[in-house]
Motif scaffolding. Structure first.
Motif, PDB file in Angstrom:
ATOM      1  N   UNK A 247       0.737  -1.236  -0.212  1.00 57.85           N
ATOM      2  CA  UNK A 247       0.054  -0.176   0.087  1.00 57.85           C
ATOM      3  C   UNK A 247       0.792   1.246   0.086  1.00 57.85           C
ATOM      4  N   UNK A 248       1.810   1.211   0.702  1.00 61.92           N
ATOM      5  CA  UNK A 248       2.648   2.322   0.875  1.00 61.92           C
ATOM      6  C   UNK A 248       3.430   2.707  -0.596  1.00 61.92           C
ATOM      7  N   UNK A 249       3.497   1.770  -1.532  1.00 61.03           N
ATOM      8  CA  UNK A 249       4.049   2.166  -2.871  1.00 61.03           C
ATOM      9  C   UNK A 249       3.035   2.936  -3.777  1.00 61.03           C
ATOM     10  N   UNK A 250       1.498   2.870  -2.970  1.00 58.01           N
ATOM     11  CA  UNK A 250       1.046   4.196  -3.745  1.00 58.01           C
ATOM     12  C   UNK A 250       1.545   5.337  -3.916  1.00 58.01           C
ATOM     13  N   UNK A 251       2.288   5.756  -2.905  1.00 58.13           N
ATOM     14  CA  UNK A 251       2.994   6.960  -2.714  1.00 58.13           C
ATOM     15  C   UNK A 251       3.905   7.383  -3.762  1.00 58.13           C
ATOM     16  N   UNK A 252       4.708   6.188  -4.405  1.00 56.06           N
ATOM     17  CA  UNK A 252       5.555   6.386  -5.298  1.00 56.06           C
ATOM     18  C   UNK A 252       4.828   6.677  -6.801  1.00 56.06           C
TER      19      UNK A 252
END
Lengths: 459, 193, 260
Positions: A247-252
């Motif tokens: 989910x944190x990869x959505x930031x990238x």
């Protein structure tokens, strides 16, 4: 303007007949590239961001099977129904069956290049199911009965006069009206009625999160959300390569996607679906349709990192001057040219040659796909497999015979230059494609080698 | 063999390279004045901004700007008496008549003026889209610099749905002319508290 | 990718012995570019040799998909250039092709060495000879056409796509030429449309791209269009002469070699 049934070069001749139109098309898309540049320069870490996104997608390619299994497990736990479609036909059948099982005959669809690839709309029509494309650009080309010419800006090849006429015919707007605000308002009213009455909505998937089983759908118009939040059935279709691990990869990816696509910091809506709303049925259809074959090609698997931003199209000097329809493939431009031959080498053998290998595409790609390297590699594959036209192949073989033999090359050059001097009409004629719009170079009296032998060589 | 098995087997046969995930995947786009940056970006994407002080300030602002509007809803508990339309409807289709929706946001992102709206903030997912105009109330302290910070602040999403909403709906599909107000809200006002 | 293993250390002697790699179309149609390159390198203290049985790097065949036919050209190239510490070429695209694609079955180690020692002219002047002044004069308004393979492949100058510091090896060298005024273009590094066999197989788009490139230079007042690749300039010159334009092309070697 309809999708060309001819090769890219022939279609481009037609496209270039109207030079003011080409200038307009070129400048319009160049401006989108300029907006991308401005957006990229606002982030000092832009190149690091690209490198990181590239690395995340490399990981996804290498662990695709386990990530898909993880994604499916999480999605199922959250009450989403998961389907697997080996090819386009199966994808279409699955969608049709879901709709039929609910007795649904009318559906709204937000942008999904995958469904274009699978030719979903005509298939559903054959089963008596009407599909309305709700992205404004997609609706425009749907009414015109032609394919989109760009994956993000589907109607970029059309002028407002074209759209004004179209809406006059189909939506009852005033004849001769071209104001974009007025036309958009008409489309808003027209499509709002669809959103409120359709019981099924189909969306694409921008990013599917393996860790959570959730997925993100990005729009500026809000059409995806208007469709699904009012529908009893939400069907989300994705190529399996749309995965990201966490989910944190959505930031990238959310920081890269809109900036690369249109120069905006982010799309108006980035809608994240984890569970169906109460009383709703949510389906995900995971599609292969040739992607596993591409994954197995070491030279071309990196093309599956694509996040469908369209930046490569906007920067491509050839795309801007030939238009998306010249590429006769659902995804046009540079990325399309490295995806298409995987589907059908014979039909798409011209596409990797619709390029000067300038490399601009590779350097705007947010996930650092080596597009122009893959264009070169496809040329090698296509030539070896025999898909380069015989005349061209013969010409190349002849060129090679001369260029690999020093004496033959020196003699051939001398003869060629002499002939050009004595009888220019031999090359200055309509059989010589160079001569159509350019003068031939002036043949000099001696070659460099001859000058060197006269002036420097001690031999 | 099912399609699922066929696909997975073909993928496995394609072979794997073992790169590791990049370790550093958050970045440092920092602003000295995140609220100021948020305001600047919001305006550039067609949104409006207001600053109020406390709940009374919010009330006063809403009265002044939208006091004459009908068909207004809010999911903010204290504003129940300010609204004239019942959100407690089972059918989201009935929200098609809503002119103005006032909802609460918790996290805003300075770099792109996006606001995270979770399912809890709206009794119906369609509300922020179906309303003609949208107002999001956002505490200034909830504004972070970039998307990495935002996702870290939001934490693992437990709700069934949520969205980052950045500005009013828009399209440039007609000759690249920007039109504010496509299928979602025609306008967005963010009220900072 | 290609520049990381290029050797830029000195020869260890007073004289730099340089072998000249002249593109086939320069040899045949633009010998003055070869002459200018040779003279320029000699002025800068090099002993310049032209291996006599060189022909072509193989790029026209390889870019058409027939890389598998280029063994003959590759072997010839290796035979001609293996003995030299420095190989210099007045063409970014030919140099890039060698650096990226020179392979000879059975001679890989030798060929790897050659790939490390082949340089495009402006990168040789900048990175190896470390030229910081030139006795050259060219009092004209000049537009610099960034040929794509040299720019994006050999990193001769920064590309506009990247968020990265600006630099230009050819631009810096042109800045050393007395009286030369470099014009600013609207699109700094768009492709001219030559693209090898693309120039005839996609003639309509190729010429349109060339016309647009020329229009950019003309709009901004260039009297000359220069660049590191005669292939691009040959294509632009063909269009310029067809329309009767007073704008001329001139390879960068010819400008840098214009002695005071």
């Amino acid at each position: 303007m309809h999708k060309a049934e001819t090769d890219h070069a022939t279609a481009s001749i037609g496209f270039n007949r109207d030079e003011p139109y080409v200038d307009w098309h070129d400048e319009t898309l160049w401006f989108v590239r300029v907006k991308r540049d401005r957006a990229a320069r606002q982030l000092p870490e832009w190149e690091n961001l690209r490198e990181t996104a590239s690395g995340i997608k490399d990981f996804v390619l290498a662990h695709m099977d386990s990530l898909l299994v993880q994604f499916e497990a999480r999605a199922l736990e959250n009450g989403i129904k998961v389907h697997w479609a080996a090819d386009a036909d199966e994808h279409n059948r699955i969608v049709g069956d879901i709709l039929e099982s609910h007795g649904i005959t009318r559906m709204v669809k937000s942008k999904s290049m995958l469904t274009e690839e699978c030719h979903l709309n005509p298939y559903l029509a054959s089963r008596g199911i009407e599909v309305v494309d709700t992205d404004l650009g997609e609706r425009i080309v749907q009414l015109r009965q032609e394919p989109p010419s760009h994956i993000v800006l589907p109607a970029i090849h059309l002028k407002k006069q074209d759209i004004g006429e179209l809406f006059h015919e189909h939506l009852g707007t005033e004849a001769g009206a071209t104001d974009p605000q007025y036309l958009t308002e008409a489309a808003r009213v027209h499509l709002r009625e669809m959103f409120l009455t359709r019981r099924a909505a189909l969306t694409g998937v921008n990013f599917a999160v393996a860790e959570t089983g959730g997925f993100m759908v990005c729009t500026n118009e809000g059409n995806a959300d208007m469709g699904v939040h009012l529908a009893d059935v939400h069907i989300a279709c994705m190529g399996f390569e749309k995965l990201i691990p966490a989910e944190r990869h959505l930031g990238v990816f959310l920081r890269l996607l809109a900036r690369s696509a249109t120069g905006q910091p982010v799309t108006t809506y980035s809608s994240y679906f984890r569970k169906p709303r109460a009383g709703q049925e949510m389906h995900i259809v995971i599609v292969d349709n040739g992607r596993s074959a591409q994954l197995a090609r070491p030279d071309f698997r990196n093309s599956l990192k694509c996040i469908r931003c369209g930046a490569c199209m906007n920067t491509c000097p050839v795309y801007r001057r030939s238009g998306g329809h010249s590429y006769h493939h659902v995804v046009p431009g540079p990325i399309g040219s490295i995806l298409a031959p995987n589907f059908d080498m014979r039909a798409n053998a011209d596409l990797p040659f619709a390029s000067t290998l300038c490399g601009s595409c590779t350097n705007v790609c947010p996930v650092k796909i080596d597009i122009h390297y893959q264009l070169y590699q496809w040329r090698q594959t296509l030539a070896r497999e025999g898909y380069v036209p015989a005349a061209k192949a013969a010409g190349i073989r002849a060129m090679n015979a001369v260029l690999s033999r020093p004496r033959f090359y020196q003699w051939g050059g001398k003869v060629g230059r002499s002939l050009m001097k004595l009888a220019p009409v031999l090359v200055n004629n309509s059989l010589n494609p160079w001569y159509h719009q350019r003068e031939m170079p002036e043949p000099p009296g001696e070659s460099f080698r001859e000058w060197y032998l006269r002036n420097r060589s001690k031999k | 063999m099912s399609s699922r098995e066929k696909i997975l087997e073909r993928i496995r046969a394609a072979g794997r390279r073992p790169p590791a995930l990049p370790e550093i995947d958050t970045f440092e786009s920092r602003f000295e004045d995140p609220v100021g940056k948020f305001a600047e970006v919001l305006t550039s994407i067609g949104g409006e901004l207001a600053e109020v002080s406390g709940f009374d300030g919010l009330r006063a602002f809403l009265d002044q700007k939208y006091g004459s509007w009908s068909r207004r809803v809010s999911s903010i508990p204290g504003l129940a008496d300010w609204t004239d339309f019942d959100l407690q409807t089972a059918d989201p289709h009935s929200l098609a008549e809503v002119n103005l929706a006032v909802i609460q946001g918790e996290t805003g992102v300075a770099e792109n003026a996006a606001i995270w709206v979770g399912e809890q903030q709206v009794p119906h997912r369609v509300l922020p889209f179906i309303t003609q105009y949208l107002v999001i109330v956002l505490p200034k302290a909830g504004i972070v610099c970039n998307m990495h910070d935002a996702l870290a602040k939001i934490g693992p999403v437990s709700e069934g749905w949520g969205a980052f909403i950045a500005g009013p709906s828009k399209t440039a599909d007609i000759e690249q002319s920007l039109v504010i107000g496509a299928h979602g809200a025609r306008g967005l006002t963010v009220v900072l508290t | 990718m290609s520049e990381s293993y290029r050797r830029t250390d000195g020869p260890g002697t007073d004289t730099w012995k340089v072998a000249l790699f002249i593109p086939c179309y320069v040899d045949q149609f633009y010998p003055q570019v070869g002459v200018a390159t040779l003279e320029l390198l000699e002025k800068l203290g090099c002993e310049v040799v032209f291996p006599l049985s060189q022909t072509c790097c193989g790029q026209p065949m390889a870019n058409s998909g027939f890389g598998h036919l280029t063994d003959g050209c590759s072997r010839l190239f290796a035979d001609n250039f293996a003995a030299y510490d420095y190989v210099v070429c007045p063409s970014g695209s030919c140099t890039l092709h060698i650096v990226d694609h020179l392979h000879v079955p059975g001679r890989e180690a030798e060929v790897q060495g050659i790939r490390e020692r082949v340089f495009e002219l402006t990168e040789f002047l900048t990175d190896v000879l470390k030229v910081d002044h030139l006795p050259a004069r060219f009092p004209h308004r000049v537009g610099l056409h960034q040929s794509c393979h040299g720019q994006r492949g050999l990193h001769l100058s920064q590309m506009s796509e990247l968020n990265a510091p600006d630099f230009s090896k050819p631009g810096t060298l042109l800045g050393m030429v007395e009286g030369l005024e470099l014009v600013a273009l609207d699109r700094v590094d768009e492709c001219c449309g030559f693209g090898g066999t693309f120039c005839v197989s996609e003639e309509a788009v190729s010429v349109k791209m060339g016309r647009d490139r020329i229009a950019d230079h003309e709009r901004n007042g260039a009297e000359y269009i220069t660049g590191g690749d005669m292939s691009c300039l040959m294509h632009l010159e063909g269009i310029l002469r067809r329309k009767g334009s007073p704008v001329q092309v001139k390879h960068i070697a010819e400008i840098l070699n214009q002695s005071i």
